[in-house]
Write an enzyme that holds these catalytic residues in place. Sequence first.
Site, PDB file in Angstrom:
ATOM      1  N   CYS A  85      44.712  45.242  37.830  1.00  0.00           N
ATOM      2  CA  CYS A  85      43.609  44.424  37.308  1.00  0.00           C
ATOM      3  C   CYS A  85      42.261  45.003  37.752  1.00  0.00           C
ATOM      4  O   CYS A  85      41.906  44.922  38.941  1.00  0.00           O
ATOM      5  CB  CYS A  85      43.777  42.988  37.792  1.00  0.00           C
ATOM      6  SG  CYS A  85      42.357  41.927  37.477  1.00  0.00           S
ATOM      7  N   CYS A  88      39.771  42.547  39.267  1.00  0.00           N
ATOM      8  CA  CYS A  88      40.202  42.169  40.620  1.00  0.00           C
ATOM      9  C   CYS A  88      39.645  43.139  41.651  1.00  0.00           C
ATOM     10  O   CYS A  88      39.293  42.749  42.774  1.00  0.00           O
ATOM     11  CB  CYS A  88      41.724  42.158  40.710  1.00  0.00           C
ATOM     12  SG  CYS A  88      42.545  40.937  39.665  1.00  0.00           S
TER      13      CYS A  88
END
Length: 325
Positions: A85, A88
């Site tokens: 991600c 993230c």
Amino acid sequence: MQPRNMSMSGVVDLAAVKAAGEAKQKAEEARARARTAGEQGGAGAAPDASVSSLVTEVDEADFEREVLQRSTEVPVVIDFWAEWCEPCKQLGPLLERLVREYAGRLVLAKIDVDRNQMLFQQFGVQGIPAVFAVVAGQALPLFQGAAPEQQVREVLDQLVQVAEQRFGLTGVSVGGGEGEQPAVPEVPEDPALAAAHSALDAGDLGGAVQAYRNVLAGDPGNMEAKLGLAQAELLQRVQGLDAARVRKEAADAPADVRAQIRAADLDLVGGHVEDAFGRLVEAVRRTAGEDRDAARVHLLELFEVVGSDDPRVVAARGALARVLF
């Protein structure tokens, strides 16, 4: 993905006046046990946190210890993330740096969703990064998606303030880290809002209602004041009601919207959230015209008391939509 607005609904859920008080009492009891264990030199003593322990990787096996138990001492921020991600990777380091700046007022638990699918599902995470908090054992959503630093700071400031004012959680002392200990950020307290909270806690409902209205007059978007006002007005409505009589009237006259509204208020104050919502959804289904609208509007007001992110509100909104359309 843009972050959702923070919701403190899980902290002051209405089981609110009731559940928050119970959670605060449990947190205080847990701290007292930890202090006693520490004085006796027992294994259960809660030592000062090191700077390095403010950020931890958590999995399903240690979730209860590292998140639930720890949340009785300090608010635990949860970062749901994954290696693949990209957002993230932007948000994670920012959260780690900010949590360390708070020097024990918050701690961060990082949960890899690929390795902890059960936790991912239990929290109802819709996408990552997703940030939650657990305070005195109660979970609440903060925001989803990568967010600017200033917005993240504002969310964490609000979390610290609510955790201290509502639950008495002032965090853990920090020691044993390398270098100079960072200063604890000051969270400015709105005197008018603090006065409103104090009036509500003291049972001065009229004073609390007026105080919250005063805050909102100068700051119409203050969500904490809106929630406090909704709680105070709800408690004001049920004050002096004969619960047995109200429930009998509601049972005897299922089409009487006013009777159902009074009973729903009592349900909510008693912590029976689903019952309160179900009662008013049914009232909407049974009635028409002004009565139907009164039941619908009151149900929406109760949604605001509990909080729009609460899963019980989400379910009841769906039920209401099915009845209306």
